[in-house]
Design a protein around this motif. Sequence first.
Motif, PDB file in Angstrom:
ATOM      1  N   VAL A 164       0.844  -1.198   0.000  1.00 34.59           N
ATOM      2  CA  VAL A 164       0.000   0.000   0.000  1.00 34.59           C
ATOM      3  C   VAL A 164       0.876   1.243   0.000  1.00 34.59           C
ATOM      4  O   VAL A 164       0.643   2.189  -0.772  1.00 34.59           O
ATOM      5  CB  VAL A 164      -0.949   0.003   1.214  1.00 34.59           C
ATOM      6  CG1 VAL A 164      -1.715   1.323   1.283  1.00 34.59           C
ATOM      7  CG2 VAL A 164      -1.932  -1.164   1.138  1.00 34.59           C
ATOM      8  N   TYR A 165       1.884   1.245   0.836  1.00 35.88           N
ATOM      9  CA  TYR A 165       2.767   2.416   0.908  1.00 35.88           C
ATOM     10  C   TYR A 165       3.518   2.615  -0.403  1.00 35.88           C
ATOM     11  O   TYR A 165       3.596   3.737  -0.928  1.00 35.88           O
ATOM     12  CB  TYR A 165       3.756   2.260   2.059  1.00 35.88           C
ATOM     13  CG  TYR A 165       4.793   3.361   2.089  1.00 35.88           C
ATOM     14  CD1 TYR A 165       4.436   4.668   2.421  1.00 35.88           C
ATOM     15  CD2 TYR A 165       6.122   3.111   1.741  1.00 35.88           C
ATOM     16  CE1 TYR A 165       5.373   5.697   2.422  1.00 35.88           C
ATOM     17  CE2 TYR A 165       7.063   4.128   1.738  1.00 35.88           C
ATOM     18  CZ  TYR A 165       6.688   5.413   2.075  1.00 35.88           C
ATOM     19  OH  TYR A 165       7.612   6.432   2.058  1.00 35.88           O
ATOM     20  N   ARG A 166       4.074   1.556  -0.958  1.00 37.77           N
ATOM     21  CA  ARG A 166       4.858   1.689  -2.191  1.00 37.77           C
ATOM     22  C   ARG A 166       3.998   2.181  -3.355  1.00 37.77           C
ATOM     23  O   ARG A 166       4.441   2.980  -4.171  1.00 37.77           O
ATOM     24  CB  ARG A 166       5.500   0.346  -2.563  1.00 37.77           C
ATOM     25  CG  ARG A 166       6.689  -0.037  -1.679  1.00 37.77           C
ATOM     26  CD  ARG A 166       7.253  -1.393  -2.087  1.00 37.77           C
ATOM     27  NE  ARG A 166       8.396  -1.779  -1.278  1.00 37.77           N
ATOM     28  CZ  ARG A 166       9.660  -1.475  -1.546  1.00 37.77           C
ATOM     29  NH1 ARG A 166       9.943  -0.781  -2.637  1.00 37.77           N
ATOM     30  NH2 ARG A 166      10.646  -1.867  -0.753  1.00 37.77           N
ATOM     31  N   VAL A 167       2.765   1.694  -3.438  1.00 37.45           N
ATOM     32  CA  VAL A 167       1.909   2.051  -4.577  1.00 37.45           C
ATOM     33  C   VAL A 167       1.273   3.433  -4.403  1.00 37.45           C
ATOM     34  O   VAL A 167       1.106   4.169  -5.380  1.00 37.45           O
ATOM     35  CB  VAL A 167       0.821   0.979  -4.781  1.00 37.45           C
ATOM     36  CG1 VAL A 167      -0.217   1.441  -5.806  1.00 37.45           C
ATOM     37  CG2 VAL A 167       1.450  -0.332  -5.237  1.00 37.45           C
ATOM     38  N   LEU A 168       0.944   3.810  -3.176  1.00 35.32           N
ATOM     39  CA  LEU A 168       0.200   5.053  -2.971  1.00 35.32           C
ATOM     40  C   LEU A 168       1.032   6.235  -2.495  1.00 35.32           C
ATOM     41  O   LEU A 168       0.668   7.383  -2.771  1.00 35.32           O
ATOM     42  CB  LEU A 168      -0.938   4.814  -1.967  1.00 35.32           C
ATOM     43  CG  LEU A 168      -2.019   3.806  -2.370  1.00 35.32           C
ATOM     44  CD1 LEU A 168      -3.079   3.728  -1.286  1.00 35.32           C
ATOM     45  CD2 LEU A 168      -2.641   4.161  -3.712  1.00 35.32           C
TER      46      LEU A 168
END
Length: 413
Positions: A164-168
């Motif tokens: 989630v962190y890497r994509v958003l």
Amino acid sequence: MLTARNFCFFLGALVVVVVFYSSTSLPSSAAVPSSKAPFGFPATSVQDEQKLQPGGSLPDDLSRPTDAGTLQNPNPLPVAGDTPLAVPTVEPAAPTQSHGEFNEMKFGFQDDLKFANPDWDVHHLKQYKPHNYDGPGRPTIATYLSTRNGTLHDPYFQAAQQLVYRVLWDPKSKSKKYPLTVFVAPFIEQDKRDILTAAGAIVKELELVDWQPTVDIWGRWRDLFSKLNIWGETEFSRVLFLDLDAFPVQNIDEIFELAERQRCRKELLPVEDRPQAEQLCDYVFAGTEISDSKEINVGVMVLEPNKAMQQRLLREAVHTENFDNNMAEQAFLNYAFGQNSAFPTQLLDRQWNGFFPGEEEEGYLKIIHEKLWSMSDHWAENYFADNWKEMLLTYQGKEFLSRRRWDGEREFE
């Protein structure tokens, strides 16, 4: 002379000694049932064995976990300043619930991790809309969480958080326009769903697929057949699916443009599919080839949701005699979208799915498909740990709260 009173006292003392001895000297194996036969496992290739090997231990200086999923502080989010993050000293808690078949045999990469979960006000943050979500009819990047480990330190749950962190949010890899959907199995706990929602993900439950293999495989692999229900998620025009151990390290938005719409080979359609030919035959399915095999690794794939295709896949998955059950949904999807089938797969470059990343591929791969949290002696061995620290700092900053407010408040629970 032994009186009746003395005899009773002696007898009582003897009983106490026997009970105490019995309670402290039983071997630990006495509590383990011996009637259950050991679970059998399929033979695996050399590469599969390598991928299942546990990696090195995590650096000692990482934040250790607390059991708190939410911050009991009246301030919604603490501000990251010059004071370093607190380092709790407690170890990961034991699983809060048992789910039976998940860990018939446990590998090192399944051990709970010693990373602190975000310390924030989940109840406050989950009221905001998913980040980058502009309504139905658009693509999404997605993953599927089906871990049966009940703790917040389960590696697959923490991998979902890092995805989630890497994509958003990660400046190095965040999407400029696409949301991240975490599909979850029905048994995934509400506190895990809330944490992912607070971070800006769409969280949607997938119905389990009752797949019955002809061989003994890991229970967690049986759960992965529920990926087939992603084809039923027609709210999204396309889905870029990432396994929980497939981590973007660069922006990956371009992959949606590379995955082309194809036309099926109608002459190869089985009788059951011919009435739905028009609904089925315009399709999208793309992935990265495994070593000139014309098969793909399904840990990264681009697909187009389609109810007719979903029903086709669910129907065909029952015919276990047609594919290698030892390789579960990997083998099935390569059968269903085989190069000689009615629905051949479009092959994408390896940079989009770097499974078993080579020494020369640093900087080339856009997605590293490896259990980064357990790697050692590799150029990517610190990628998970370093990114986790960045994630915690980001989530504890004022700017993150501002961005979530900018997403707007939800109109639904």
